[in-house]
Write an enzyme that holds these catalytic residues in place. Structure first.
Site, PDB file in Angstrom:
ATOM      1  N   GLN A  28      -1.543  54.440  22.619  1.00 48.68           N
ATOM      2  CA  GLN A  28      -2.581  54.147  21.630  1.00 48.68           C
ATOM      3  C   GLN A  28      -3.823  54.956  21.920  1.00 48.68           C
ATOM      4  OE1 GLN A  28      -2.889  49.886  22.303  1.00 48.68           O
ATOM      5  NE2 GLN A  28      -4.952  50.137  23.090  1.00 48.68           N
ATOM      6  N   GLY A  29      -4.583  55.182  20.859  1.00 45.13           N
ATOM      7  CA  GLY A  29      -5.832  55.902  20.980  1.00 45.13           C
ATOM      8  C   GLY A  29      -6.835  55.359  19.976  1.00 45.13           C
ATOM      9  N   TYR A  30      -8.064  55.807  20.120  1.00 47.02           N
ATOM     10  CA  TYR A  30      -9.161  55.302  19.306  1.00 47.02           C
ATOM     11  C   TYR A  30      -9.724  56.407  18.430  1.00 47.02           C
ATOM     12  CZ  TYR A  30      -8.505  51.156  21.883  1.00 47.02           C
ATOM     13  OH  TYR A  30      -7.917  50.036  22.396  1.00 47.02           O
ATOM     14  N   ILE A  31      -9.662  56.184  17.130  1.00 49.48           N
ATOM     15  CA  ILE A  31     -10.189  57.134  16.156  1.00 49.48           C
ATOM     16  C   ILE A  31     -11.698  56.972  16.063  1.00 49.48           C
ATOM     17  CG2 ILE A  31     -10.191  57.757  13.711  1.00 49.48           C
ATOM     18  CD1 ILE A  31      -7.218  56.883  13.704  1.00 49.48           C
ATOM     19  N   LYS A  83     -10.266  60.010  19.954  1.00 50.43           N
ATOM     20  CA  LYS A  83     -11.301  60.393  20.905  1.00 50.43           C
ATOM     21  C   LYS A  83     -10.868  60.047  22.313  1.00 50.43           C
ATOM     22  CE  LYS A  83     -14.783  59.485  17.461  1.00 50.43           C
ATOM     23  NZ  LYS A  83     -16.160  59.794  17.368  1.00 50.43           N
TER      24      LYS A  83
END
Length: 159
Positions: A28-31, A83
């Site tokens: 997972q990642g954070y936009i 990010k």
């Protein structure tokens, strides 16, 4: 929009593994991140999800959450927009009755050596079992949120 109510704990040892009934891999990642609000993209095995979370309540116990399954191919492309670092972990599911379950996350990569358990509750006053493998409660401690860990990996913390 749903409200997520959860308690989060560090895990002391791996004795929880004997009770695991299902496991899956998560990337997972954070936009976007802004003052406690986050937009997250997640791949769980071969499924994609987009999640928006609001700010936590002052006690850190709950926050608004909206989640939608998205096509796997879209999730792969959205992860490229994220990010800072990606979170990679194995999530282990341990049912505990009354529709509740422990989700034990074994972090990988820059967050290896960190294992966290959380239980989502229908209300803040719901009782839940506290197995012997649970360690210190970290509910509401921002350093143990996935968003924070993606920017400040656990293995870079000064012990």
């Amino acid at each position: 929009m749903n409200v997520e109510i959860e308690r989060k704990f560090l895990v002391k040892d791996d004795s929880y593994k004997k009770d695991v009934q299902k496991s899956y891999e998560i990337s997972q990642g954070y936009i976007a991140r802004d003052g406690g609000n986050t937009v997250r993209v997640r791949i769980r095995d071969n499924q994609g999800f987009l999640t928006i979370k609001g700010r936590m309540t002052p006690d850190g116990l709950s926050r608004p959450e909206w989640e939608m399954e998205i096509p796997y191919s879209d999730a792969v492309e959205l992860l490229k927009l994220c990010k800072s670092g990606l979170i990679q972990k194995t999530r282990n599911i341990i049912p505990i009755g009354n529709g509740l379950k422990w989700e034990v996350d074994e972090f990988k990569g820059d967050n290896s050596q960190l294992t966290v358990a959380e239980v989502e509750l229908p209300s803040p006053d719901t009782d839940y079992p506290t197995p012997a493998w649970l360690g210190t409660e970290v509910t509401g401690v921002k350093e143990f949120t996935n968003s924070y860990l993606s920017m400040h990996p656990y293995n870079t913390w000064r012990k």
